[in-house]
Design an enzyme around this catalytic site. Structure first.
Site, PDB file in Angstrom:
ATOM      1  N   GLU A 163       0.694  -1.447   0.281  1.00 32.29           N
ATOM      2  CA  GLU A 163      -0.268   0.296   0.404  1.00 32.29           C
ATOM      3  C   GLU A 163       0.759   1.181   0.158  1.00 32.29           C
ATOM      4  O   GLU A 163       0.643   2.268   0.872  1.00 32.29           O
ATOM      5  CB  GLU A 163      -0.587  -0.278   1.103  1.00 32.29           C
ATOM      6  CG  GLU A 163      -2.573  -0.622   1.124  1.00 32.29           C
ATOM      7  CD  GLU A 163      -2.829  -1.140   2.089  1.00 32.29           C
ATOM      8  OE1 GLU A 163      -2.908  -0.260   3.017  1.00 32.29           O
ATOM      9  OE2 GLU A 163      -3.849  -1.788   2.042  1.00 32.29           O
ATOM     10  N   GLU A 338      -5.163  -8.303   0.367  1.00 31.60           N
ATOM     11  CA  GLU A 338      -5.919  -8.518   1.564  1.00 31.60           C
ATOM     12  C   GLU A 338      -7.882  -7.864   1.510  1.00 31.60           C
ATOM     13  O   GLU A 338      -7.701  -7.388   0.168  1.00 31.60           O
ATOM     14  CB  GLU A 338      -5.450  -7.143   2.408  1.00 31.60           C
ATOM     15  CG  GLU A 338      -4.356  -6.914   3.049  1.00 31.60           C
ATOM     16  CD  GLU A 338      -3.646  -5.733   4.152  1.00 31.60           C
ATOM     17  OE1 GLU A 338      -4.884  -4.996   3.835  1.00 31.60           O
ATOM     18  OE2 GLU A 338      -2.390  -5.795   4.247  1.00 31.60           O
TER      19      GLU A 338
HETATM   20  C1  GAL Z   1      -4.783  -1.998   5.451  1.00 34.10           C
HETATM   21  C2  GAL Z   1      -2.772  -2.659   5.608  1.00 34.10           C
HETATM   22  C3  GAL Z   1      -2.985  -3.849   6.837  1.00 34.10           C
HETATM   23  C4  GAL Z   1      -4.015  -3.839   8.059  1.00 34.10           C
HETATM   24  C5  GAL Z   1      -5.751  -3.046   7.015  1.00 34.10           C
HETATM   25  C6  GAL Z   1      -6.547  -3.306   8.229  1.00 34.10           C
HETATM   26  O1  GAL Z   1      -4.404  -0.850   5.349  1.00 34.10           O
HETATM   27  O2  GAL Z   1      -1.654  -2.676   4.695  1.00 34.10           O
HETATM   28  O3  GAL Z   1      -1.858  -3.315   7.357  1.00 34.10           O
HETATM   29  O4  GAL Z   1      -3.923  -2.303   9.003  1.00 34.10           O
HETATM   30  O5  GAL Z   1      -5.265  -2.171   6.379  1.00 34.10           O
HETATM   31  O6  GAL Z   1      -6.191  -2.006   8.937  1.00 34.10           O
END
Ligand code: GAL
Length: 442
Positions: A163, A338
């Site tokens: 990200e 994710e």
């Molecule tokens: C994303 C990040 C993760 C995690 C997730 C949920 O932006 O890559 O590390 O924190 O959000 O908040």
């Protein structure tokens, strides 16, 4: 009742994702440890502390759980500040420790996906200017080279940077992340150097491991205009281009366009083998002429959308389809690196999970080349500026005792992973409220 089953392709990767700083614990040598120690940065003054105690060994029990519940892959990150604690020192014990963890993953049948940069920077690197310094890409390249040399027998799926858009917006425009600046020139410099760093790491990995698959993980936020007004449309397009599109586009064109600036980065051309997509939610944006401090933008979740307990995420599954559609234009394999929701009571998560996976299945059937899905996250972990207030785990965590708490989402995800499919019967059992949406009877 409708009897139907949505199947996923053979060899689909089913896993969860974690990041070093959020699960390992016991590190005081990176910029986040310092940021947490300074008052006012983290909600409720929380600290990552021992986190999920992975560094001292609890990775074993958590990865046992992942494997026992049908997962066949795991995405984790390597903490740069452990591997290179000082500019002139490489820590072989830390590399061995990671080797043991990755070997442990493979022994459990979990294909490793390894991230090299997940928000944290070694203090020495940060103190000499972090990603603003011209030397940043070359320094990161050296770390990438060490990592690929160390793990090449066991890993061939790499995420260079997690990200970069969130890193830039939260640290250099929004003040949520270190260094807490609000400076568009610095933001642009950091974005440019992250792309150069990604490109340098990509080439370093390829030099050592030809058959590797290397990409980065983008936070794709679905951004739509709040009304039919041309201002709102223009704003949504601008926000989409800056936030979602700029990094991946630069790897295709060799030219970074970010905000109103541009820079040629020819070495970035062609440096991605797949698209990594992190998707959580959607915003509607409205032009607000009086909101100077918010850069004239008002954001809101779509009206009527179900919200997570802290109001951080709205359940908008078709935004994931949109993200995969966007990613498919690059004609490269796609991984959902994710996707998840904060929900300590686990009321909403089973629904969020099946509805989002249904969109993944749709995308697969639109022949978008989606190869795997990593749920965020395996177990509750330290959520950056939101500390411990948000719980994203399939498994809950009691931070005081380190006890793991089995949530129902563990079981629904396990059934999906094991069957490589979502069945009507499963949805009826775990998320009946989603049934009619997923399995309409005509
Ligand atoms: C994303 C990040 C993760 C995690 C997730 C949920 O932006 O890559 O590390 O924190 O959000 O908040």
């Amino acid at each position: 009742m409708v009897q139907a089953t949505y199947h996923f392709p053979d060899g689909f990767l089913w896993g969860t994702a974690t990041a070093a700083h959020q699960v390992e614990g016991g590190n005081d040598n990176n910029n986040w440890s310092r940021w947490e120690a300074e008052p006012g940065h983290i909600l409720n003054g929380d600290r990552s502390g021992s986190a999920c105690d992975w560094w001292r060994g609890r990775w074993k029990e958590d990865l046992d759980r992942a494997a026992e519940t049908g997962q066949n892959a795991h995405r984790l990150s390597i903490e740069w500040s452990r591997v290179q604690p000082a500019p002139d020192r490489w820590d072989e014990d830390a590399l061995d420790h990671y080797r043991e963890i990755i070997r442990g993953m493979r022994a459990r049948g979990l294909t490793p996906m390894v991230t090299l940069h997940h928000f944290t920077d070694p203090l020495w690197f940060y103190d000499q200017g972090g990603w603003e310094q011209e030397a940043a890409p070359a320094l990161f390249e050296q770390f990438a080279l060490r990592a690929v040399e160390a793990f090449k027998e066991m890993v061939n799926l790499w995420v260079t940077v997690n990200e970069p858009n969130v890193y830039v917006f939260s640290g250099y425009m929004g003040k949520d992340f270190p260094p807490g600046k609000s400076d568009t020139n610095a933001a642009f410099a950091v974005m440019r150097n992250l792309i150069r760093g990604h490109a340098a790491a990509y080439r370093a990995i390829k030099r050592v491991q030809k058959n590797s698959s290397v990409g980065f993980a983008l936070n794709y936020r679905s951004i739509k205009p709040a009304s039919a007004s041309p201002f709102d449309h223009a704003l949504a397009k601008f926000a989409h281009n800056s936030f979602n599109d700029s990094f991946a586009r630069t790897l295709q064109t060799g030219v970074l366009r970010f905000s109103a600036k541009r820079a040629a980065i020819p070495e970035a051309l062609g440096t991605q083998d797949y698209l990594g997509v992190n998707y959580y939610t959607r915003d509607l944006v409205r032009f607000a002429p009086l909101a100077r401090k918010d850069m004239f933008v008002k954001r809101a979740f779509p009206p009527g959308a179900e919200l997570s307990p802290n109001g951080f995420i709205a359940n908008v599954p078709d935004g994931l389809f949109e993200a995969l559609h966007w990613a498919s234009q690059y004609n490269l394999p796609i991984y959902i690196t994710e996707n998840g929701i904060e929900d300590s009571t686990d009321e909403l998560r089973p629904r969020y999970l099946v509805e989002h996976l249904h969109q993944v299945w749709r995308a697969v059937n639109f022949t978008y080349p989606v190869r795997g899905y990593f749920h965020w996250s395996l177990v509750d972990n330290f959520e950056w500026e939101r500390g411990w207030s948000q719980r994203f785990g399939l498994w809950g965590l009691d931070v005081q005792t380190q006890a793991r708490i089995r949530r129902r989402s563990v079981d629904v995800y396990a059934e999906i992973c094991r069957q490589n499919a979502i069945s009507a019967e499963m949805v009826q059992r775990y998320a009946p409220e989603s049934f009619d949406r997923l399995f309409p009877d005509r």
